[in-house]
Design a protein around this motif. Structure first.
Motif, PDB file in Angstrom:
ATOM      1  N   GLY A 161      24.884  25.420 -92.253  1.00 54.22           N
ATOM      2  CA  GLY A 161      23.947  26.037 -93.180  1.00 54.22           C
ATOM      3  C   GLY A 161      24.530  26.397 -94.524  1.00 54.22           C
ATOM      4  N   GLY A 162      25.807  26.278 -94.671  1.00 61.07           N
ATOM      5  CA  GLY A 162      26.452  26.626 -95.932  1.00 61.07           C
ATOM      6  C   GLY A 162      26.881  28.080 -95.954  1.00 61.07           C
ATOM      7  N   PHE A 163      27.380  28.479 -97.090  1.00 58.40           N
ATOM      8  CA  PHE A 163      27.962  29.806 -97.226  1.00 58.40           C
ATOM      9  C   PHE A 163      27.184  30.642 -98.239  1.00 58.40           C
ATOM     10  N   ASN A 164      25.856  30.607 -98.105  1.00 55.48           N
ATOM     11  CA  ASN A 164      24.976  31.384 -98.978  1.00 55.48           C
ATOM     12  C   ASN A 164      23.973  32.177 -98.140  1.00 55.48           C
ATOM     13  N   SER A 165      24.442  32.751 -97.044  1.00 58.13           N
ATOM     14  CA  SER A 165      23.541  33.440 -96.126  1.00 58.13           C
ATOM     15  C   SER A 165      22.839  34.634 -96.780  1.00 58.13           C
ATOM     16  N   GLN A 166      23.496  35.334 -97.674  1.00 62.33           N
ATOM     17  CA  GLN A 166      22.851  36.481 -98.322  1.00 62.33           C
ATOM     18  C   GLN A 166      21.664  36.019 -99.166  1.00 62.33           C
ATOM     19  N   ASP A 167      21.807  34.914 -99.882  1.00 61.59           N
ATOM     20  CA  ASP A 167      20.696  34.376-100.667  1.00 61.59           C
ATOM     21  C   ASP A 167      19.545  33.947 -99.759  1.00 61.59           C
ATOM     22  N   ARG A 168      19.877  33.306 -98.640  1.00 63.80           N
ATOM     23  CA  ARG A 168      18.853  32.862 -97.688  1.00 63.80           C
ATOM     24  C   ARG A 168      18.123  34.070 -97.096  1.00 63.80           C
ATOM     25  N   PHE A 169      18.868  35.106 -96.763  1.00 59.64           N
ATOM     26  CA  PHE A 169      18.277  36.337 -96.220  1.00 59.64           C
ATOM     27  C   PHE A 169      17.332  36.971 -97.246  1.00 59.64           C
ATOM     28  N   ASN A 170      17.743  37.025 -98.502  1.00 53.98           N
ATOM     29  CA  ASN A 170      16.907  37.602 -99.562  1.00 53.98           C
ATOM     30  C   ASN A 170      15.677  36.751 -99.846  1.00 53.98           C
ATOM     31  N   GLN A 171      15.755  35.452 -99.593  1.00 47.16           N
ATOM     32  CA  GLN A 171      14.636  34.541 -99.826  1.00 47.16           C
ATOM     33  C   GLN A 171      13.472  34.835 -98.876  1.00 47.16           C
TER      34      GLN A 171
ATOM     35  N   GLY B  24      10.238  34.224 -82.994  1.00 41.84           N
ATOM     36  CA  GLY B  24      11.390  34.775 -82.295  1.00 41.84           C
ATOM     37  C   GLY B  24      12.309  35.529 -83.236  1.00 41.84           C
ATOM     38  N   SER B  25      13.424  35.954 -82.697  1.00 42.69           N
ATOM     39  CA  SER B  25      14.427  36.704 -83.459  1.00 42.69           C
ATOM     40  C   SER B  25      15.589  35.785 -83.818  1.00 42.69           C
ATOM     41  N   PHE B  26      16.105  35.950 -85.031  1.00 47.21           N
ATOM     42  CA  PHE B  26      17.164  35.088 -85.539  1.00 47.21           C
ATOM     43  C   PHE B  26      18.167  35.923 -86.329  1.00 47.21           C
ATOM     44  N   VAL B  27      19.326  35.335 -86.599  1.00 46.01           N
ATOM     45  CA  VAL B  27      20.295  35.905 -87.535  1.00 46.01           C
ATOM     46  C   VAL B  27      20.430  34.957 -88.717  1.00 46.01           C
ATOM     47  N   VAL B  28      20.970  35.476 -89.808  1.00 46.47           N
ATOM     48  CA  VAL B  28      21.263  34.656 -90.983  1.00 46.47           C
ATOM     49  C   VAL B  28      22.742  34.852 -91.281  1.00 46.47           C
ATOM     50  N   ASN B  29      23.556  33.876 -90.895  1.00 45.17           N
ATOM     51  CA  ASN B  29      25.006  33.954 -91.083  1.00 45.17           C
ATOM     52  C   ASN B  29      25.499  32.718 -91.829  1.00 45.17           C
ATOM     53  N   ASP B  30      26.646  32.862 -92.474  1.00 46.65           N
ATOM     54  CA  ASP B  30      27.304  31.701 -93.066  1.00 46.65           C
ATOM     55  C   ASP B  30      27.735  30.763 -91.942  1.00 46.65           C
ATOM     56  N   SER B  31      27.631  29.469 -92.196  1.00 49.53           N
ATOM     57  CA  SER B  31      28.067  28.484 -91.202  1.00 49.53           C
ATOM     58  C   SER B  31      28.340  27.163 -91.908  1.00 49.53           C
ATOM     59  N   ILE B  32      29.030  26.302 -91.227  1.00 53.35           N
ATOM     60  CA  ILE B  32      29.297  24.981 -91.792  1.00 53.35           C
ATOM     61  C   ILE B  32      28.001  24.201 -91.956  1.00 53.35           C
TER      62      ILE B  32
ATOM     63  N   LYS C 268      12.856  42.401 -91.197  1.00 58.62           N
ATOM     64  CA  LYS C 268      14.257  41.984 -91.256  1.00 58.62           C
ATOM     65  C   LYS C 268      15.101  43.213 -91.509  1.00 58.62           C
ATOM     66  N   GLU C 269      16.365  43.138 -91.102  1.00 58.58           N
ATOM     67  CA  GLU C 269      17.261  44.279 -91.271  1.00 58.58           C
ATOM     68  C   GLU C 269      18.700  43.804 -91.356  1.00 58.58           C
ATOM     69  N   ARG C 270      19.502  44.664 -91.914  1.00 60.20           N
ATOM     70  CA  ARG C 270      20.942  44.405 -91.980  1.00 60.20           C
ATOM     71  C   ARG C 270      21.632  45.489 -91.178  1.00 60.20           C
ATOM     72  N   LEU C 271      22.326  45.097 -90.126  1.00 60.44           N
ATOM     73  CA  LEU C 271      23.028  46.039 -89.258  1.00 60.44           C
ATOM     74  C   LEU C 271      24.496  46.091 -89.655  1.00 60.44           C
ATOM     75  N   ILE C 272      24.982  47.275 -89.980  1.00 64.80           N
ATOM     76  CA  ILE C 272      26.381  47.466 -90.375  1.00 64.80           C
ATOM     77  C   ILE C 272      27.191  47.826 -89.136  1.00 64.80           C
ATOM     78  N   LYS C 273      28.301  47.120 -88.931  1.00 65.83           N
ATOM     79  CA  LYS C 273      29.187  47.375 -87.794  1.00 65.83           C
ATOM     80  C   LYS C 273      30.511  47.930 -88.303  1.00 65.83           C
ATOM     81  N   ASP C 274      30.900  49.073 -87.833  1.00 64.85           N
ATOM     82  CA  ASP C 274      32.195  49.670 -88.152  1.00 64.85           C
ATOM     83  C   ASP C 274      32.428  49.860 -89.645  1.00 64.85           C
ATOM     84  N   GLY C 275      31.395  49.797 -90.442  1.00 69.71           N
ATOM     85  CA  GLY C 275      31.535  49.965 -91.882  1.00 69.71           C
ATOM     86  C   GLY C 275      32.213  48.817 -92.591  1.00 69.71           C
TER      87      GLY C 275
END
Length: 109
Positions: free
Chosen positions: A66-76, A56-64, A37-44
């Motif tokens: 999935g809720g607004f705890n994507s960072q916690d889900r990514f760390n899990q 497969g490949s996926f992203v972990v983003n906030d959404s209605i 897994k990785e975190r890609l920084i765009k434009d700082g």
């Protein structure tokens, strides 16, 4: 007065369509081993959290959906461990979009 009615109609239309965007094509992928897994920084200023698995490949983003705890889900998610992943949205290579992980359940052996 007409401008207010038009604005209210636009807000109502947006409120009705936004939940559908994050809840499209929901499905479960079972027994997915997290390869990396990785975190890609765009434009700082913004970032994308990507997860590469045996499913497969996926992203972990906030959404209605999935809720607004994507960072916690990514760390899990831990590399080398196995998970059942609920994802939403579509993979679109032309647009560079990946399905979004909206729920995670670790598989215990």
């Amino acid at each position: 007065m007409k401008a207010r009615v038009a604005a209210a109609a636009a807000i109502a239309a947006l409120a009705l369509t936004l939940p559908a965007c994050s809840s499209m094509n929901q499905q479960w992928h079972h027994n997915c081993v997290v390869d990396s897994k990785e975190r890609l920084i765009k434009d700082g200023t913004s970032s994308t959290k990507r997860v590469y698995t045996s499913c497969g490949s996926f992203v972990v983003n906030d959404s209605i959906a999935g809720g607004f705890n994507s960072q916690d889900r990514f760390n899990q998610l831990k590399e080398g461990r196995t998970y059942d992943l609920q994802v939403g949205d579509f993979r679109n290579g032309f647009m560079g979009s990946l399905p979004n992980i909206i729920d995670v359940n670790e598989v215990t052996k």
